[in-house]
Design an enzyme around this catalytic site. Structure first.
Site, PDB file in Angstrom:
ATOM      1  N   THR A 136       0.827  -1.210   0.000  1.00  0.00           N
ATOM      2  CA  THR A 136       0.000   0.000   0.000  1.00  0.00           C
ATOM      3  C   THR A 136       0.862   1.261   0.000  1.00  0.00           C
ATOM      4  O   THR A 136       0.550   2.248  -0.689  1.00  0.00           O
ATOM      5  CB  THR A 136      -0.945   0.008   1.217  1.00  0.00           C
ATOM      6  OG1 THR A 136      -1.837  -1.109   1.122  1.00  0.00           O
ATOM      7  CG2 THR A 136      -1.750   1.292   1.282  1.00  0.00           C
ATOM      8  N   SER A 175      -7.001  -0.774  -6.662  1.00  0.00           N
ATOM      9  CA  SER A 175      -6.615  -1.086  -5.293  1.00  0.00           C
ATOM     10  C   SER A 175      -5.138  -1.443  -5.313  1.00  0.00           C
ATOM     11  O   SER A 175      -4.607  -1.897  -6.332  1.00  0.00           O
ATOM     12  CB  SER A 175      -7.428  -2.271  -4.755  1.00  0.00           C
ATOM     13  OG  SER A 175      -6.835  -2.831  -3.597  1.00  0.00           O
ATOM     14  N   THR A 176      -4.474  -1.248  -4.184  1.00  0.00           N
ATOM     15  CA  THR A 176      -3.098  -1.738  -4.090  1.00  0.00           C
ATOM     16  C   THR A 176      -3.027  -3.206  -4.460  1.00  0.00           C
ATOM     17  O   THR A 176      -2.051  -3.672  -5.063  1.00  0.00           O
ATOM     18  CB  THR A 176      -2.572  -1.549  -2.654  1.00  0.00           C
ATOM     19  OG1 THR A 176      -2.467  -0.151  -2.373  1.00  0.00           O
ATOM     20  CG2 THR A 176      -1.207  -2.205  -2.464  1.00  0.00           C
ATOM     21  N   ASN A 177      -4.094  -3.942  -4.148  1.00  0.00           N
ATOM     22  CA  ASN A 177      -4.048  -5.396  -4.289  1.00  0.00           C
ATOM     23  C   ASN A 177      -4.131  -5.875  -5.732  1.00  0.00           C
ATOM     24  O   ASN A 177      -3.930  -7.068  -5.988  1.00  0.00           O
ATOM     25  CB  ASN A 177      -5.170  -6.025  -3.464  1.00  0.00           C
ATOM     26  CG  ASN A 177      -5.047  -5.668  -2.001  1.00  0.00           C
ATOM     27  OD1 ASN A 177      -4.009  -5.199  -1.558  1.00  0.00           O
ATOM     28  ND2 ASN A 177      -6.116  -5.868  -1.249  1.00  0.00           N
ATOM     29  N   THR A 222      37.179 -36.383 -12.652  1.00  0.00           N
ATOM     30  CA  THR A 222      35.953 -36.705 -11.933  1.00  0.00           C
ATOM     31  C   THR A 222      36.314 -36.872 -10.467  1.00  0.00           C
ATOM     32  O   THR A 222      37.346 -37.467 -10.140  1.00  0.00           O
ATOM     33  CB  THR A 222      35.300 -38.003 -12.452  1.00  0.00           C
ATOM     34  OG1 THR A 222      36.232 -39.082 -12.326  1.00  0.00           O
ATOM     35  CG2 THR A 222      34.886 -37.853 -13.905  1.00  0.00           C
ATOM     36  N   SER A 353      46.471  -9.078  -2.485  1.00  0.00           N
ATOM     37  CA  SER A 353      46.819  -9.204  -1.070  1.00  0.00           C
ATOM     38  C   SER A 353      47.466  -7.934  -0.556  1.00  0.00           C
ATOM     39  O   SER A 353      48.227  -7.278  -1.271  1.00  0.00           O
ATOM     40  CB  SER A 353      47.769 -10.390  -0.869  1.00  0.00           C
ATOM     41  OG  SER A 353      48.213 -10.468   0.471  1.00  0.00           O
ATOM     42  N   SER A 354      47.185  -7.626   0.702  1.00  0.00           N
ATOM     43  CA  SER A 354      47.836  -6.484   1.348  1.00  0.00           C
ATOM     44  C   SER A 354      49.139  -6.892   2.006  1.00  0.00           C
ATOM     45  O   SER A 354      49.864  -6.043   2.520  1.00  0.00           O
ATOM     46  CB  SER A 354      46.900  -5.887   2.406  1.00  0.00           C
ATOM     47  OG  SER A 354      46.621  -6.868   3.415  1.00  0.00           O
ATOM     48  N   LYS A 359      50.522 -11.313  -5.536  1.00  0.00           N
ATOM     49  CA  LYS A 359      49.400 -12.254  -5.538  1.00  0.00           C
ATOM     50  C   LYS A 359      48.211 -11.643  -6.270  1.00  0.00           C
ATOM     51  O   LYS A 359      47.844 -10.490  -6.047  1.00  0.00           O
ATOM     52  CB  LYS A 359      49.003 -12.616  -4.108  1.00  0.00           C
ATOM     53  CG  LYS A 359      48.044 -13.799  -4.001  1.00  0.00           C
ATOM     54  CD  LYS A 359      47.854 -14.190  -2.536  1.00  0.00           C
ATOM     55  CE  LYS A 359      47.097 -15.503  -2.411  1.00  0.00           C
ATOM     56  NZ  LYS A 359      45.715 -15.387  -2.859  1.00  0.00           N
TER      57      LYS A 359
END
Length: 526
Positions: A136, A175-177, A222, A353-354, A359
């Site tokens: 609504t 209607s909202t519905n 596999t 990477s920090s 990397k």
């Protein structure tokens, strides 16, 4: 009534197409405007002070107070805003046609709706994506924006609803519905069409890689263990085909979304609407966005049932899970670069990477994985919300809409970034592939029709313990000549590109090594 013919305002010139680009599926968060000046609006609960310069009104203001949940307004879903405008536009046309709404007012509604479809006023759709009331607040937000923009075009102050009313005029026969579920279905169709386009492009990208890698032999696996040879092209073509299946499944959902309940009004009985309205509004809704819609045969059932949302959400989950599996494979195949599979190279997108210099991580497949996780969770939410509906209405369609629209948007963007920032730039590590095939014990499987399973198993064990190649062992054991081995273990036969059902012309002296049951008839049936 005041003359509704007004000149065009350059601020609201329609820009763009009905369906925006992939990057347009989710908007940036707008800021709720504030003003030192206010206007007073009143509803059945009392009066509130509304910022004087906003186009929404008291119903939206109450929703902003009541639902500070996500801090994400409905305007983040531009497709939903456009769909709401299209529904209101179709309703105005139907009401004008049936004579239940003044023609000038209907034309004014249509004009404002066209502005909204073109991108204007989206920041005014401020209610939260998660809200009580079965949608609504979203419907009233839409009614108020259209009414106040109309008042502005007429030269009135915002909020002077005695001249142009958000409910009596903009929401006439609705209607909202019926408005809300119809709008979210239309928004989902818009979004799926965009997702299908990006999904198709991603499928084609994998197919191109399949062609590019068609002649590169590799070891298949596999259960993460070495299996038999295949080509890298076959692997990527497999990715393309599995995506193509999901493209078809997603497209099949659209006709089910096209069944709407406009004309149902509150619970499906059509109260307050002309008996001819349902047919008229559906006809206009088909004409305006150009998407085939049809009125549900049972409006009471259509107003309470949320089954189609479960179907769509489940289909999205299927597509997301399969895409995530492909991304898992891409991460495995590119693992390394020194101690992993190292068969393919993903485009380096950012430092990984920090702390570890040099990397680089597979960030694009990783982000697509996370999108899939979100879609899986959203499907669980949709399932719970659909089940929780009671009697003639499901009050939880806002969280259903949010979950599905977010999944569609994120999947669309995921397909885009995976294609542009990853798949298009994948290269093969040809030396790595060749060395793995040469040292693979799995190629012995191709020899079993000629030397038997037992002999092949013994060779495989020896190869593993001595780090020797199968080809060398077969020749050194006197089971086959080097020329015979080369013919049996040719890339075409190993990968299945040359069918094993064709006769392989080998010297007759090779027959002595065949297992029982592999006589001349068995040879022809290879």
């Amino acid at each position: 009534m005041k003359n509704l013919s007004v000149p065009a305002d350059p601020r609201f010139v329609i820009q763009g197409a009905e369906r925006p680009t992939p990057e347009d599926s989710v908007a940036e968060l707008p800021e709720i405007p504030t003003s030192s000046e206010t206007r007073t609006e009143t509803d059945s609960l009392g009066s509130l002070q509304i910022p004087a310069d906003v186009y929404w009104g008291i119903h939206t203001a109450r929703a902003l107070e009541n639902f500070p949940i996500t801090r994400r307004p409905i305007s983040v879903y531009r497709d939903l805003i456009r769909a709401l405008a299209r529904v209101k536009q179709a309703a105005a046309r139907a009401n004008k046609e049936l004579g239940v709404l003044d023609a000038d007012k209907a034309d004014l509604i249509e004009r404002v709706c066209e502005e909204i479809v073109g991108g204007a006023l989206h920041s005014e759709f401020a209610v939260g994506v998660i809200q009580g009331g079965a949608g609504t607040s979203t419907n009233m937000n839409t009614n108020e924006v259209i009414a106040n923009r109309g008042l502005e075009l007429l030269g009135y102050e915002l909020g002077q609803y005695e001249h142009f009313h958000p409910i009596d005029d903009v929401n006439r026969s609705q209607s909202t519905n019926d408005v809300y579920p119809t709008a979210i279905k239309l928004a989902m169709v818009f979004g799926i069409n965009r997702l299908l386009e990006e999904h198709r492009r991603l499928t084609e990208a994998f197919a191109r890689k399949g062609e590019e890698f068609a002649d590169l032999l590799k070891v298949g696996r596999t259960q993460l263990q070495d299996a038999v040879p295949m080509t890298l092209g076959q692997e990527f073509s497999g990715f393309a085909h599995t995506l193509a299946e999901d493209y078809d499944r997603l497209g099949e959902v659209i006709p089910w979304l096209n069944e709407i309940n406009m004309g149902a009004t509150a619970i499906g009985t059509g109260i307050t609407a002309d008996p001819r309205y349902a047919e008229a509004v559906c006809r206009h809704l088909v004409e305006i966005p150009g998407i085939q819609m049809e009125t549900a045969p049972d409006l009471i059932e259509a107003t309470s049932d949320a089954g189609i949302f479960m179907t769509l959400s489940g289909t999205l989950k299927r597509a997301a899970v399969k895409l995530s599996k492909i991304c898992n494979d891409l991460r495995l195949l590119s693992s390394g670069p020194q101690t992993g599979f190292g068969e393919i190279n993903l485009p380096p997108r950012q430092a990984g990477s920090s702390i570890m210099p040099g990397k680089v991580n597979p960030v694009i497949p990783e982000v697509v994985n996370q999108v899939a996780f979100s879609v899986i969770g959203a499907d669980a939410t949709v399932t719970a919300a659909a089940e929780a509906g009671q009697l003639q209405l499901n009050a939880f369609e806002p969280v259903i809409a949010h979950s599905i629209l977010q999944s569609i948007a994120w999947m669309t963007n995921a397909c885009y970034t995976l294609r542009v920032n990853c798949v298009d730039g994948i290269t093969a590590n040809m030396s790595r592939l060749a060395s793995q095939v040469e040292s693979s014990v799995g190629v012995v499987t191709a020899l079993t029709p000629y030397i038997g399973y037992s002999a092949s198993a013994a060779l495989a064990h020896t190869a593993l313990t001595t780090n020797s190649s199968i080809a060398e062992l077969v020749v050194s054991s006197g089971l086959m000549t080097a020329e015979q081995v080369a013919r049996v273990l040719s890339p075409g036969r190993l990968s299945g590109l040359v069918p094993m059902t064709t006769t392989l012309d080998l010297p007759e002296d090779l027959e002595v090594h065949r297992s029982p049951g592999f006589g001349s008839a068995g040879r022809d049936a290879e």
